[in-house]
Design a protein around this motif. Structure first.
Motif, short mmCIF file in Angstrom:
data_model
loop_
_atom_site.label_atom_id
_atom_site.label_comp_id
_atom_site.label_asym_id
_atom_site.label_seq_id
_atom_site.Cartn_x
_atom_site.Cartn_y
_atom_site.Cartn_z
N ALA A 438 -36.32 -4.50 1.08
CA ALA A 438 -34.91 -4.85 0.93
C ALA A 438 -34.20 -4.95 2.28
CB ALA A 438 -34.20 -3.81 0.06
N ASN A 439 -33.10 -5.69 2.29
CA ASN A 439 -32.24 -5.81 3.46
C ASN A 439 -31.06 -4.86 3.32
OD1 ASN A 439 -33.29 -8.34 5.04
ND2 ASN A 439 -33.40 -8.83 2.87
N ALA A 440 -30.68 -4.25 4.40
CA ALA A 440 -29.52 -3.37 4.41
C ALA A 440 -28.25 -4.19 4.65
CB ALA A 440 -29.68 -2.31 5.50
N VAL A 441 -27.09 -3.58 4.39
CA VAL A 441 -25.80 -4.25 4.60
C VAL A 441 -24.86 -3.30 5.33
CG1 VAL A 441 -25.99 -5.80 2.61
CG2 VAL A 441 -24.96 -3.53 2.31
N LEU A 442 -23.85 -3.89 5.98
CA LEU A 442 -22.85 -3.15 6.74
C LEU A 442 -21.50 -3.28 6.06
CD1 LEU A 442 -22.02 -1.66 9.45
CD2 LEU A 442 -21.53 -3.97 10.33
N CYS A 443 -20.82 -2.15 5.86
CA CYS A 443 -19.49 -2.16 5.26
C CYS A 443 -18.63 -1.10 5.95
CB CYS A 443 -19.57 -1.88 3.76
SG CYS A 443 -17.96 -1.87 2.92
N GLU A 444 -17.61 -1.57 6.67
CA GLU A 444 -16.62 -0.69 7.29
C GLU A 444 -17.27 0.43 8.10
OE1 GLU A 444 -14.03 0.59 4.19
OE2 GLU A 444 -13.04 -1.37 4.00
N GLY A 445 -18.19 0.05 8.96
CA GLY A 445 -18.78 1.01 9.87
C GLY A 445 -19.88 1.87 9.28
N HIS A 446 -20.34 1.52 8.09
CA HIS A 446 -21.41 2.29 7.46
C HIS A 446 -22.50 1.33 6.97
CE1 HIS A 446 -17.87 4.93 7.26
NE2 HIS A 446 -18.76 5.90 7.46
N ILE A 447 -23.74 1.80 7.03
CA ILE A 447 -24.89 0.99 6.66
C ILE A 447 -25.48 1.54 5.37
CG2 ILE A 447 -27.20 0.26 7.34
CD1 ILE A 447 -26.19 0.55 10.28
N TYR A 448 -25.71 0.63 4.42
CA TYR A 448 -26.27 1.00 3.13
C TYR A 448 -27.60 0.27 2.95
CZ TYR A 448 -21.46 2.54 2.34
OH TYR A 448 -20.23 3.15 2.45
N GLY A 449 -28.61 1.01 2.50
CA GLY A 449 -29.91 0.38 2.31
C GLY A 449 -30.83 1.28 1.51
N LEU A 450 -31.99 0.73 1.15
CA LEU A 450 -32.98 1.45 0.37
C LEU A 450 -34.01 2.07 1.31
CD1 LEU A 450 -33.42 -1.09 -2.56
CD2 LEU A 450 -32.39 1.19 -2.70
N ASN A 451 -33.94 3.38 1.43
CA ASN A 451 -34.87 4.12 2.27
C ASN A 451 -36.14 4.39 1.48
OD1 ASN A 451 -36.01 5.86 4.24
ND2 ASN A 451 -35.14 7.63 3.19
N ASP A 452 -37.14 3.52 1.67
CA ASP A 452 -38.38 3.62 0.90
C ASP A 452 -38.07 3.69 -0.59
OD1 ASP A 452 -41.19 3.65 0.78
OD2 ASP A 452 -41.20 5.83 0.56
N GLY A 453 -37.03 2.97 -1.02
CA GLY A 453 -36.69 2.88 -2.43
C GLY A 453 -35.51 3.73 -2.86
N THR A 454 -35.02 4.64 -2.01
CA THR A 454 -33.89 5.50 -2.36
C THR A 454 -32.65 5.04 -1.60
OG1 THR A 454 -35.32 7.39 -2.79
CG2 THR A 454 -33.00 7.86 -2.34
N LEU A 455 -31.55 4.82 -2.29
CA LEU A 455 -30.32 4.33 -1.66
C LEU A 455 -29.70 5.40 -0.76
CD1 LEU A 455 -28.40 1.89 -1.56
CD2 LEU A 455 -27.08 2.97 -3.39
N VAL A 456 -29.37 5.00 0.47
CA VAL A 456 -28.76 5.93 1.43
C VAL A 456 -27.58 5.25 2.11
CG1 VAL A 456 -30.90 7.19 1.86
CG2 VAL A 456 -30.30 5.24 3.31
N CYS A 457 -26.72 6.09 2.69
CA CYS A 457 -25.59 5.64 3.49
C CYS A 457 -25.68 6.30 4.86
CB CYS A 457 -24.27 6.00 2.81
SG CYS A 457 -22.81 5.74 3.85
N LEU A 458 -25.66 5.49 5.93
CA LEU A 458 -25.70 5.99 7.29
C LEU A 458 -24.41 5.65 8.03
CD1 LEU A 458 -29.28 4.97 8.56
CD2 LEU A 458 -28.62 6.94 7.16
N LYS A 459 -24.00 6.51 8.92
CA LYS A 459 -22.88 6.23 9.81
C LYS A 459 -23.40 5.38 10.96
CE LYS A 459 -19.03 8.60 12.07
NZ LYS A 459 -18.43 9.93 12.36
N ALA A 460 -22.82 4.20 11.14
CA ALA A 460 -23.38 3.24 12.09
C ALA A 460 -23.30 3.74 13.54
CB ALA A 460 -22.67 1.90 11.97
N THR A 461 -22.31 4.52 13.87
CA THR A 461 -22.14 4.94 15.27
C THR A 461 -23.17 5.97 15.71
OG1 THR A 461 -20.49 6.53 14.52
CG2 THR A 461 -19.68 4.41 15.36
N THR A 462 -23.64 6.79 14.77
CA THR A 462 -24.53 7.89 15.15
C THR A 462 -25.87 7.90 14.42
OG1 THR A 462 -23.60 9.36 13.47
CG2 THR A 462 -22.53 9.33 15.63
N GLY A 463 -25.97 7.18 13.30
CA GLY A 463 -27.17 7.23 12.49
C GLY A 463 -27.20 8.39 11.52
N GLU A 464 -26.15 9.21 11.51
CA GLU A 464 -26.09 10.36 10.61
C GLU A 464 -26.15 9.89 9.15
OE1 GLU A 464 -22.91 13.86 9.25
OE2 GLU A 464 -22.40 12.39 10.81
N ARG A 465 -26.98 10.55 8.35
CA ARG A 465 -27.03 10.20 6.93
C ARG A 465 -25.93 10.96 6.19
NH1 ARG A 465 -32.60 11.06 4.05
NH2 ARG A 465 -32.00 13.26 4.15
#
Length: 544
Positions: A438-465
């Motif tokens: 899958a491809n991830a997407v960016l929304c208002e400074g946060h990245i959403y994507g499927l981490n090996d099949g599990t949906l996660v949200c990361l902070k774009a500035t630091t990578g913090e989950r």
């Protein structure tokens, strides 16, 4: 009168059997083997969960341990068990007969699971794409005069002319979807069987175009968005099929609306330019042969990119033929650059640090290329030769987010501009987002994507989950306003809030019921979904 001092042998023991064999033949041995295997798998799973090891790796190791344990148990029973020799030999013979019978009657397909869980089928079961009838097109259908088949643009429809939408980033703007599909369910517009393959749909002017495999032919088919009826089809004699990757093409067509043309890339490297209205082939090229490249192990997957008069593909050939541009009108080769083996991503047009350029992910590097010449303007080495599929994301104008599966993880690369030269440098990296398909997407400074099949949200500035949500398998997702439209690997579609505060699924419905890796298409309100067996179109309820 019997001698009371004469030892009594067990009924099934063999006279003269050495003591060590009697001990080794005891039933404590298989019990200990099973307990050791179970304990090892338990500890491994605990470690895997803590380190977020990919599910595919867990499944492979679990299968290897299980198979190894069963083999040791069989060996112990045949060679050492305190059971009559005839019984042991008969058991061995029965196991061998069953193994031969299974190999003769069953097939094991790994190309239908993102986690390498095989699908077992009978060898005589009909192959779906080989049993489909030929595409039947009504006369003059492509011109909009098709004896009941009209090329119309339904109310609320819009163009989705290339992979991942207007800007090839999975973001759909100017559309607000209703958040409760139980109260206001999506309306099925049409449904039909379709050939094998993992391509998505491209849509323009009421036409929905995809690629599919039917028997020995690789097809490009244009369907009416309003009805699902075929308007035209183009066929090439080509078939891609492997046990590990499945059957059929996997690249989404690209529609060049100003030219009324469609560009498609098949799994074996066949590159076609077709007339949008009629499907007539205007020119064709085998990009692997032209570039001296070998078709990719999982099939060529990059969707063609149109930039002005150029249409750009990534054959991954040596000696300056990694990235190639052809003239959009004639098919003449315009330029070729690089010698990197290809990845499974698509060339992408983006503005990075104020410079509009082509960005390409290769097998073990990422590069930027000048418009017009293809000249490489920067290069970033990206570790690992495992397949890379997800498109990069431009963040804040001067950063590039990269993610890949197989344990590679994600990283943010920051660019410093010196005149017209960009210098990349790593800002952060972690394993919190390993996007396999899958491809991830960016929304208002946060990245959403499927981490090996599990949906996660990361902070774009630091990578913090910030959160870890539900497991959807290796599906696909789009960002629609402030919600994620997520198609799970199992075929259902869900809406999830794109909010960093918490994970929250809003609603879902099930348009498909089989493995669904194809990227969904949202042409205005019209959701087009497909897998390797069927396709469907739904009118999604939207907010005013």
């Amino acid at each position: 009168m019997s001698d009371a001092t004469t030892p009594v042998l067990p009924v099934n023991d063999e006279p003269g059997r050495p003591r060590w064999r009697r001990i080794a033949g005891g039933w404590w041995v298989p019990i200990a083997l099973v307990a050791a295997a179970a304990g090892a798998l338990f500890l491994l799973h605990q470690r895997w969960e803590a380190s977020e090891t990919q599910v595919q790796h867990r499944n492979v190791v679990t299968a290897a341990v299980t198979l190894g344990t069963l083999t040791l148990l069989l060996g112990w029973f045949v060679l050492l068990a305190t059971v009559a020799l005839a019984i042991r030999l008969c058991t061995l013979g029965a196991v061998l007969v069953l193994a031969v019978a299974a190999a003769a009657t069953m097939t094991f397909e790994f190309g239908t699971s993102g986690d390498l869980v095989p699908r077992v089928t009978w060898r005589w079961s009909p192959v779906h794409d080989r049993t489909l009838p030929a595409i039947t097109v009504a006369p003059k259908a492509a011109a909009g005069q098709g004896e009941g088949v009209d090329v119309i643009v339904p109310a609320g429809a819009a163009d989705f002319h290339q992979f991942l939408g207007p800007r090839r980033n999975g973001v759909i703007e100017n559309l607000k979807l209703a958040r409760d599909w139980d109260a206001n369910p999506p309306r099925e517009v049409w449904r039909r069987p379709i050939g094998a393959g993992w391509a998505g749909f491209a849509v323009a002017g009421g036409r929905a175009i995809t690629q599919e495999q039917r028997g020995e032919e690789e097809l490009v088919v244009c369907y009416a968005l309003a009805t699902g009826e075929p308007l035209w089809s183009h066929a090439d004699k080509a078939r891609y099929e492997t046990t590990i990757a499945g059957v059929g093409p996997r690249s989404t067509p690209t529609i060049d609306v100003p030219r009324n043309r469609v560009y498609t890339l098949g799994a074996t490297g066949l590159f076609n330019c077709l007339d949008l209205v009629t499907g007539e082939r205007l020119w064709s090229m085998d990009i692997c042969q032209d570039a001296g490249a070998v078709p990719l192990e999982w099939g060529n997957s990059g969707s063609p990119l149109v930039v002005g008069d150029q249409v750009i593909v990534n054959p991954g050939g040596p000696n300056g033929h990694s990235l190639v541009a052809y003239h959009a009108d004639t098919g003449k080769r315009l330029w070729h650059v690089g010698s990197d083996p290809a990845s499974y991503a698509s060339p992408m047009l983006a503005t990075l640090a104020g410079i509009e350029q082509i960005i390409m992910i290769h097998q073990s590097a990422v590069s930027g290329h000048a418009l017009g010449s293809g000249h490489e303007t920067w290069r970033y080495e990206w570790e690992g030769r495992w397949p890379k599929v997800a498109q990069p994301i431009v963040v804040r104008g001067d950063q590039l987010f990269l993610t890949a599966g197989y344990g590679i993880g994600c990283e943010m690369v920051e660019f410093t501009r010196k005149d017209d030269v960009l210098v990349p440098a790593l800002r952060w990296k972690n394993i919190y987002l390993k996007a396999k398909f899958a491809n991830a997407v960016l929304c208002e400074g946060h990245i959403y994507g499927l981490n090996d099949g599990t949906l996660v949200c990361l902070k774009a500035t630091t990578g913090e989950r910030l959160w870890r949500g539900k497991r959807y398998g290796h599906g696909q997702l789009l960002l629609v306003d402030d919600v994620l439209l997520l198609q799970a690997e199992d075929g259902y579609v869900a809406l999830v809030e794109a909010k960093p505060v918490e994970y929250r699924e809003l609603t879902r419905f099930t348009p498909l019921k089989d493995v669904s890796w194809n990227s969904p298409t949202l042409a205005g309100r019209y959701l087009l979904v497909r897998n390797a067996r069927e396709a469907a179109c739904y009118d999604l309820p939207a907010l005013d």
